[in-house]
Design an enzyme around this catalytic site. Structure first.
Site, PDB file in Angstrom:
ATOM      1  N   ARG A 183      41.249  51.219  83.178  1.00  8.66           N
ATOM      2  CA  ARG A 183      41.031  51.944  81.931  1.00  8.66           C
ATOM      3  C   ARG A 183      39.795  51.371  81.258  1.00  8.66           C
ATOM      4  O   ARG A 183      39.591  50.155  81.239  1.00  8.66           O
ATOM      5  CB  ARG A 183      42.225  51.777  80.993  1.00  8.66           C
ATOM      6  CG  ARG A 183      43.468  52.467  81.463  1.00  8.66           C
ATOM      7  CD  ARG A 183      43.406  53.912  81.111  1.00  8.66           C
ATOM      8  NE  ARG A 183      44.649  54.586  81.483  1.00  8.66           N
ATOM      9  CZ  ARG A 183      44.950  55.799  81.082  1.00  8.66           C
ATOM     10  NH1 ARG A 183      44.140  56.460  80.289  1.00  8.66           N
ATOM     11  NH2 ARG A 183      46.066  56.355  81.465  1.00  8.66           N
ATOM     12  N   GLU A 212      33.975  38.863  90.042  1.00 12.05           N
ATOM     13  CA  GLU A 212      33.585  37.649  90.742  1.00 12.05           C
ATOM     14  C   GLU A 212      32.538  38.003  91.789  1.00 12.05           C
ATOM     15  O   GLU A 212      32.608  39.066  92.414  1.00 12.05           O
ATOM     16  CB  GLU A 212      34.823  37.035  91.412  1.00 12.05           C
ATOM     17  CG  GLU A 212      34.581  35.719  92.084  1.00 12.05           C
ATOM     18  CD  GLU A 212      35.866  35.122  92.643  1.00 12.05           C
ATOM     19  OE1 GLU A 212      35.797  34.000  93.145  1.00 12.05           O
ATOM     20  OE2 GLU A 212      36.928  35.797  92.609  1.00 12.05           O
ATOM     21  N   HIS A 236      41.824  52.450  96.578  1.00 14.94           N
ATOM     22  CA  HIS A 236      41.025  52.357  95.364  1.00 14.94           C
ATOM     23  C   HIS A 236      41.742  51.544  94.286  1.00 14.94           C
ATOM     24  O   HIS A 236      42.937  51.292  94.381  1.00 14.94           O
ATOM     25  CB  HIS A 236      40.643  53.746  94.827  1.00 14.94           C
ATOM     26  CG  HIS A 236      41.742  54.499  94.156  1.00 14.94           C
ATOM     27  ND1 HIS A 236      42.650  55.266  94.843  1.00 14.94           N
ATOM     28  CD2 HIS A 236      42.073  54.633  92.849  1.00 14.94           C
ATOM     29  CE1 HIS A 236      43.480  55.840  94.002  1.00 14.94           C
ATOM     30  NE2 HIS A 236      43.164  55.457  92.771  1.00 14.94           N
ATOM     31  N   GLU A 288      37.872  53.521  90.424  1.00 16.07           N
ATOM     32  CA  GLU A 288      38.081  54.687  89.568  1.00 16.07           C
ATOM     33  C   GLU A 288      38.110  54.211  88.121  1.00 16.07           C
ATOM     34  O   GLU A 288      38.955  53.386  87.746  1.00 16.07           O
ATOM     35  CB  GLU A 288      39.398  55.367  89.919  1.00 16.07           C
ATOM     36  CG  GLU A 288      39.735  56.544  89.031  1.00 16.07           C
ATOM     37  CD  GLU A 288      41.108  57.141  89.347  1.00 16.07           C
ATOM     38  OE1 GLU A 288      41.621  57.873  88.496  1.00 16.07           O
ATOM     39  OE2 GLU A 288      41.670  56.865  90.429  1.00 16.07           O
TER      40      GLU A 288
END
Length: 126
Positions: free
Chosen positions: A10, A121, A6, A53
């Site tokens: 932030r 992208e 993963h 995440e």
């Protein structure tokens, strides 16, 4: 075997950023608070083992240099996908992507920017 599981980024607004990535085709698999007090959202793409995440912490100000990092999505039809995103109110760049993609000599490559400035992208799966 080693797997890339993963990526954590932030964010300054968990709800707005989650909504943005849902428009890109991600699915929300879980939301929870971490023991450190962060609010987390876990986003999956169907068919991909890697997940995103999102991490929100009220005391953390999201700032990073332009073009520090980006993620990349592979899609079956870049033009169809970009049309869908534009219809959902997401700006595609370069701004002249339709004209650029009409020329078969040009590579189909586009970008969108999430609410915190992270670039995504968009490339063909082929």
């Amino acid at each position: 075997m080693i797997k890339f599981l993963h990526t954590r980024i932030r964010v300054s607004d968990l709800d707005a950023t989650t909504a943005f990535y849902l428009k890109l085709g991600f699915e929300l698999s879980d939301r929870k608070d971490s023991p450190q007090g962060n609010k987390l959202a876990f986003l999956d793409l169907p068919g991909s083992e890697h997940f995103l995440e999102l991490c929100y912490s009220p005391e953390f100000k999201v700032e990073f240099p332009e073009d520090l990092m980006h993620t990349c999505l592979g899609v079956d039809d870049v033009i169809e996908y970009c049309d869908k995103l534009e219809n959902d109110g997401i700006e595609i760049w370069p701004g002249n992507w339709r004209e650029k993609f009409a020329d078969p000599a040009n590579r189909q490559m586009a970008f969108v920017t999430d609410p915190d400035g992270y670039e995504v992208e968009i490339l063909p799966n082929k």
